[in-house]
Each structure stands twice: as structure tokens, then as C-alpha cells.
Design a protein around this motif. Sequence first.
Motif, mmCIF file in Angstrom:
data_model
loop_
_atom_site.group_PDB
_atom_site.id
_atom_site.type_symbol
_atom_site.label_atom_id
_atom_site.label_comp_id
_atom_site.label_asym_id
_atom_site.label_seq_id
_atom_site.Cartn_x
_atom_site.Cartn_y
_atom_site.Cartn_z
ATOM 1 N N GLY A 7 -114.499 82.249 11.192
ATOM 2 C CA GLY A 7 -115.442 81.340 12.027
ATOM 3 C C GLY A 7 -116.469 80.467 12.010
ATOM 4 O O GLY A 7 -116.665 79.927 11.393
ATOM 5 N N MET A 8 -117.282 80.312 12.820
ATOM 6 C CA MET A 8 -118.225 79.144 12.147
ATOM 7 C C MET A 8 -118.971 79.432 11.877
ATOM 8 O O MET A 8 -120.451 80.009 12.730
ATOM 9 N N SER A 9 -120.221 78.704 10.688
ATOM 10 C CA SER A 9 -120.884 79.293 10.216
ATOM 11 C C SER A 9 -121.126 78.366 9.061
ATOM 12 O O SER A 9 -119.941 77.648 8.177
ATOM 13 N N PRO A 10 -122.509 78.514 8.391
ATOM 14 C CA PRO A 10 -122.326 77.824 7.493
ATOM 15 C C PRO A 10 -122.057 77.841 5.895
ATOM 16 O O PRO A 10 -121.400 77.118 5.436
ATOM 17 N N ARG A 11 -121.836 79.209 6.093
ATOM 18 C CA ARG A 11 -121.237 79.820 4.877
ATOM 19 C C ARG A 11 -119.574 79.437 5.217
ATOM 20 O O ARG A 11 -119.131 79.519 3.965
ATOM 21 N N THR A 12 -119.104 79.723 6.362
ATOM 22 C CA THR A 12 -117.587 79.238 6.665
ATOM 23 C C THR A 12 -117.611 77.685 5.813
ATOM 24 O O THR A 12 -116.212 77.284 5.581
ATOM 25 N N ALA A 13 -118.629 77.033 6.238
ATOM 26 C CA ALA A 13 -118.280 75.299 5.969
ATOM 27 C C ALA A 13 -117.942 75.241 4.531
ATOM 28 O O ALA A 13 -117.587 74.709 3.854
ATOM 29 N N ARG A 14 -118.909 76.174 4.062
ATOM 30 C CA ARG A 14 -119.050 76.187 2.157
ATOM 31 C C ARG A 14 -117.523 76.361 1.972
ATOM 32 O O ARG A 14 -117.377 76.227 0.715
ATOM 33 N N GLN A 15 -117.306 77.775 1.953
ATOM 34 C CA GLN A 15 -116.680 78.332 1.688
ATOM 35 C C GLN A 15 -115.100 77.173 1.701
ATOM 36 O O GLN A 15 -114.512 77.260 1.418
ATOM 37 N N PHE A 16 -115.092 76.607 2.509
ATOM 38 C CA PHE A 16 -114.175 75.273 2.910
ATOM 39 C C PHE A 16 -113.986 74.302 2.290
ATOM 40 O O PHE A 16 -113.099 73.665 1.349
ATOM 41 N N ILE A 17 -115.380 73.880 2.230
ATOM 42 C CA ILE A 17 -115.728 72.595 1.159
ATOM 43 C C ILE A 17 -115.534 72.868 -0.394
ATOM 44 O O ILE A 17 -114.515 71.754 -1.542
ATOM 45 N N ASP A 18 -115.853 74.312 -0.411
ATOM 46 C CA ASP A 18 -115.287 74.985 -2.317
ATOM 47 C C ASP A 18 -113.869 74.541 -2.304
ATOM 48 O O ASP A 18 -113.208 74.492 -3.271
ATOM 49 N N TRP A 19 -113.096 74.958 -1.267
ATOM 50 C CA TRP A 19 -112.092 75.102 -1.749
ATOM 51 C C TRP A 19 -110.692 73.997 -1.290
ATOM 52 O O TRP A 19 -110.329 73.702 -2.165
ATOM 53 N N LEU A 20 -111.749 72.617 -0.625
ATOM 54 C CA LEU A 20 -111.544 71.502 -0.451
ATOM 55 C C LEU A 20 -111.294 70.559 -1.806
ATOM 56 O O LEU A 20 -110.309 70.118 -2.297
ATOM 57 N N GLN A 21 -112.259 71.028 -2.231
ATOM 58 C CA GLN A 21 -112.714 70.291 -3.076
ATOM 59 C C GLN A 21 -111.696 70.920 -4.851
ATOM 60 O O GLN A 21 -111.601 69.585 -5.461
ATOM 61 N N GLY A 22 -111.862 71.951 -5.111
ATOM 62 C CA GLY A 22 -110.586 72.955 -5.894
ATOM 63 C C GLY A 22 -109.550 71.743 -5.333
ATOM 64 O O GLY A 22 -108.975 71.478 -6.196
ATOM 65 N N GLU A 23 -109.057 72.111 -4.496
ATOM 66 C CA GLU A 23 -107.535 71.014 -3.919
ATOM 67 C C GLU A 23 -107.152 70.197 -4.391
ATOM 68 O O GLU A 23 -106.304 69.585 -5.269
ATOM 69 N N LEU A 24 -108.346 68.945 -3.858
ATOM 70 C CA LEU A 24 -108.253 67.594 -4.738
ATOM 71 C C LEU A 24 -108.395 67.600 -6.141
ATOM 72 O O LEU A 24 -107.618 66.849 -6.178
ATOM 73 N N GLU A 25 -109.637 67.983 -6.498
ATOM 74 C CA GLU A 25 -109.362 67.956 -7.970
ATOM 75 C C GLU A 25 -108.037 68.110 -8.785
ATOM 76 O O GLU A 25 -107.615 67.797 -9.640
ATOM 77 N N LEU A 26 -107.446 68.978 -7.798
ATOM 78 C CA LEU A 26 -106.152 70.424 -8.793
ATOM 79 C C LEU A 26 -105.213 69.302 -8.660
ATOM 80 O O LEU A 26 -103.652 68.773 -9.403
ATOM 81 N N GLY A 27 -105.223 67.680 -7.496
ATOM 82 C CA GLY A 27 -104.020 67.209 -7.075
ATOM 83 C C GLY A 27 -103.094 67.034 -6.257
ATOM 84 O O GLY A 27 -102.137 67.000 -5.786
#
Length: 426
Positions: free
Chosen positions: A406-426
Amino acid sequence: MNELLLELAGLGIYSGILEDPAVKGLIELLKLLESETACPEEIIRNYSGVYAALLENGCDNFYRHVENLSFQDENIFTLACEKKKIGVGDPLAKQAAVELGILEKLAGINSTDIKNRIKEKFSGNMTVNRIIYRLPDWNSVSVENDSGTGWSNRLEERIAWHGKNGAGIFCRYAFFIYDGITQKFVPVKNPDPITLDKLYLVEWQKELAVKNTRIFLSGRTANNILFYGDRGTGKSSMVKAIANEFCREGLRLIEIPKKFLEQMPKITSMLSGRGLKFILFIDDLAFDNAESEYTALKAVLEGGIEHRPDNILLYATSNRRHIIKESFSERSGLYSDNPDDEVRARDAIQEKLSLADRFGITIVFSSPAKKEYLQIVHKMAEERNIRMDPALLEQKAMQWELAYNGMSPRTARQFIDWLQGELELG
């Protein structure tokens, strides 16, 4: 060496330092060097033991190690400094200066001189001389302190340092967890580094919590705070960010697990005589009907025979507004035709409201709407230097929110953590 050993035996204020493994090892080594019966193996083992003990403490220099111990020691002098109740002219301070001078003598012993002394003692043994040559140095050169003056001559500076940073374990760490089994405060060596500027769209909540904390640190009467709201909205992060913000001003955060709440009177008694300020943090506070731990908590908040110490505040988070579970059956009793039901229902409800009411301030956190959630996502992405088409970023953020929490600051942080890892892996 014999004179130094006698001086060390006379330590009173800083006697606890003599139990440190590295210090204890060096003292034993000095005694062995003066002994006529000590064997080479025993002496070499003690020499290397000093080095091993230093490495276990993350320091390979004996002088710096003893200096650190002198600042971290909790004794009658350092505690008086923490409470700002002592000056350089006090007899206790003068004795502390004498003992600091003795400790500095010990700290300044040169390991090269020790190795030369061992060689002299076993001058005819070529095997010992060869092994001594390979032994590590832990004080190979003279170590000068930063000001060029001895520890005993910097007493005023030391008193001021303890007044700001505290004594013992509280001068080394800012975050702790209370262990009710050992009844000790266990330091958190890797605390959450969250800062206030990383908490988004909670400005009024932040302002109120910071203002109350500043009042507390100034020595004035402040309120206990209940941080109430939806999960993942930043309640716990707010408390930890406040601790990070003010730890250099003498604030310490101690988390109290719920199962140890019955020990709250013991905890406040342990902290009441300290010169630092403490926030007792209770995360995710909630009670079922059958639980009784809240009785001890109520007494500490307000209403007990013992007044809460002025250097302690309670900050708690909860997903329940009134903390204790309520039932519709209790409320229905207020409208029952049976007068006994009404009495019992009202008593039950008042008992459950009384705990939440004892927190002077309640700060509410709400789940963000879609627009606010996406604002948080964009701010976090900017901080992480994530460059992506804004529309695509929002699309991915909404997909993540639907799939997970659901929508929360915690969810936003978890999404950004995942997105950053995905982008760094190419």
C-alpha cells in the motif's frame, strides 16, 4: 618498573581499567620481566597477548587504547563530571589527575624497549632473539598527545568532555536496547542513520516532536509523546531521527521491548542519577485485554507514587489510538437497560483510555494519498541519483504499491531500494 607497578596498585578512581585484558597483560609482562624464574615462552606469550587484546578492541596502539579507556571509564569522578558537579579544584578531581598521570606512564611504555629488555634477559638464547625480532610492535615510538601536555594537565578539558558526552557506556554509544534478563543496556553498534531531513510530508509532526525534545534538553518540563497512525508512515523513523539529531547534545535513546515493560520502575531508577537525558522508546505499543504490563507503564507515565525523573521521557509508537484493544460489547453496555452493565462498561472504557491520556502529546501520522506518495518517491529517487522518465517512475511505483504494502513512506523506500538495485545490475 617496580615503582610504576606500585603506583598502579594504588589506583582507586580508575582501578577498573586494570581489568582490561591488554592492560592486565602488560602489567603481568612487566612482573615477568622482573622475575628471576620466568621462562621465555611465558614472556613471549604475554607480549603477544597484549597485541591480540588490542586488536580485539580495534586498536593496535597501546597508548591510544589506554587513553580511550580513561575517557570511557565509569567511576565516581567521570559520573560527577557528567552531572556537571565537579571542578578542577575539587579533591576528587585532583586525585583523578594524579591517577591519570600514572596511567599515562603505563600507556607510554615503548614496545621496542620491552623487546630489548627481553633480549637482555635471555641474551645467550639466539632462538629467543630471533623470535623477538619478528614480534609485532604496539607502541614502537613515543606517542605525543595533541596538545603536547600530559593527561593530568588537561583536567579541565576532560571534565568538560564528560559533561557533554557522559561516562561509561553512554559516552561511546547513543542507541541502546534494554535487556531485561541481564538488566543491562545493550549498545546498538549500527543504529539506523535516518535524519530529520529524510522524513517527507510530515512537517508539523516533525516540528512538534523536535520542539518538545528541545524543551526536554533545555532542562524544562516536557511531555511524553505517543506517535499514533497507520503502519509505515514514519513513526519509528521520527523517533530515531530525533535521537540522531540530538545525540551530540547529551540525548540517548533506549528501546524497551514490550516484554520488559514491567521493569520500567527499575529502568527509571537506573537512569535517574545520570547527567544525560534519556528517551525511553517503546515501539509498536499495543495491549490485549488480558495483559497487565500497562499497569507499570501507567505508573511511570503519571500516577505512580514515585515521580518520573526529570532526565527521562517516554516516546512510544502505536497503530492503535487508545493502545489497548477495545470491543464493541463494552461500548454496547453504555446503552444497556441494565445499570450494572453500564457501570462495568464505563469502567472498562475509562481504564483503556487512561493509558493513552497519560501521554501529554499525541502526534498523528496518516497514510499519504496517491499524489503525496508519488512526491515521496520522486524525492527519494532524486536523493539516490536515479534518473528515469518521471512517468515510468510513477508507473513502476504504483505497480509496486499494488503488489506489496500500500501507499506509505515505507513502501516508497522499499520500492526505491529495489529500483536502485535493479538499475545497478543493468
